[in-house]
Design a protein around this motif. Sequence first.
Motif, short mmCIF file in Angstrom:
data_model
loop_
_atom_site.label_atom_id
_atom_site.label_comp_id
_atom_site.label_asym_id
_atom_site.label_seq_id
_atom_site.Cartn_x
_atom_site.Cartn_y
_atom_site.Cartn_z
N SER A 53 1.64 13.49 -10.63
CA SER A 53 2.63 14.47 -11.08
C SER A 53 2.81 14.40 -12.59
CB SER A 53 3.96 14.20 -10.37
OG SER A 53 4.97 15.02 -10.89
N VAL A 54 2.90 13.20 -13.11
CA VAL A 54 3.06 13.02 -14.56
C VAL A 54 1.82 13.55 -15.28
CG1 VAL A 54 3.17 11.28 -16.38
CG2 VAL A 54 4.66 11.09 -14.40
N TYR A 71 0.83 -1.21 0.00
CA TYR A 71 0.00 0.00 0.00
C TYR A 71 0.86 1.26 0.00
CZ TYR A 71 -4.14 -2.86 0.80
OH TYR A 71 -5.15 -3.78 0.68
N SER A 72 1.98 1.21 0.70
CA SER A 72 2.89 2.35 0.70
C SER A 72 3.44 2.58 -0.71
CB SER A 72 4.03 2.09 1.68
OG SER A 72 4.98 3.12 1.63
N ASP A 73 3.87 1.51 -1.35
CA ASP A 73 4.38 1.61 -2.72
C ASP A 73 3.31 2.13 -3.67
OD1 ASP A 73 6.82 0.66 -1.87
OD2 ASP A 73 6.50 -1.38 -2.63
N THR A 82 3.36 5.49 -5.97
CA THR A 82 3.12 5.40 -7.41
C THR A 82 1.98 6.32 -7.82
OG1 THR A 82 3.91 3.12 -7.43
CG2 THR A 82 2.56 3.82 -9.28
N GLU A 83 0.95 6.37 -7.00
CA GLU A 83 -0.18 7.25 -7.30
C GLU A 83 0.26 8.72 -7.33
OE1 GLU A 83 -4.69 8.32 -5.72
OE2 GLU A 83 -3.41 6.98 -4.54
N LEU A 137 6.96 -2.24 -15.89
CA LEU A 137 8.17 -2.33 -15.05
C LEU A 137 7.81 -2.36 -13.58
CD1 LEU A 137 10.59 0.10 -16.92
CD2 LEU A 137 10.69 -2.40 -16.84
N PHE A 138 6.82 -1.59 -13.17
CA PHE A 138 6.42 -1.57 -11.77
C PHE A 138 5.90 -2.91 -11.30
CE2 PHE A 138 3.17 -1.04 -8.50
CZ PHE A 138 3.94 -0.48 -7.50
#
Length: 99
Positions: free
Chosen positions: A61-62, A49-51, A55-56, A95-96
């Motif tokens: 940002s992207v 959940y932290s990862d 990622t979110e 990749l993630f």
Amino acid sequence: WYQRRVREAVVSTQSTGNIVGQSIGRLKQIGTAIGDEVEDQNQLLDDFYSDMGQTEKRMQSVQKKVDKILEKVDGKKQNLIIGILLVIMVIVVILFFST
């Protein structure tokens, strides 16, 4: 005769008690192992959940950067940029999840 029956009953009771005691000990070990596994799984879920949260944030940002670029560009260039960014996003997601 009566004393022998009493002794047999006592021995049988002691044997049953030993079996029950062993079973309780084994159940305690199993319970402890299950508890340890649950703790490990909870830690893995917390890390996941932290990862996902990180990622979110990166994706947001992207997305903001993409929105700024799209405001500046129009027409065919915009479609080209959208296509390139989609390909990049797919690569990032692959990749993630492959790690």
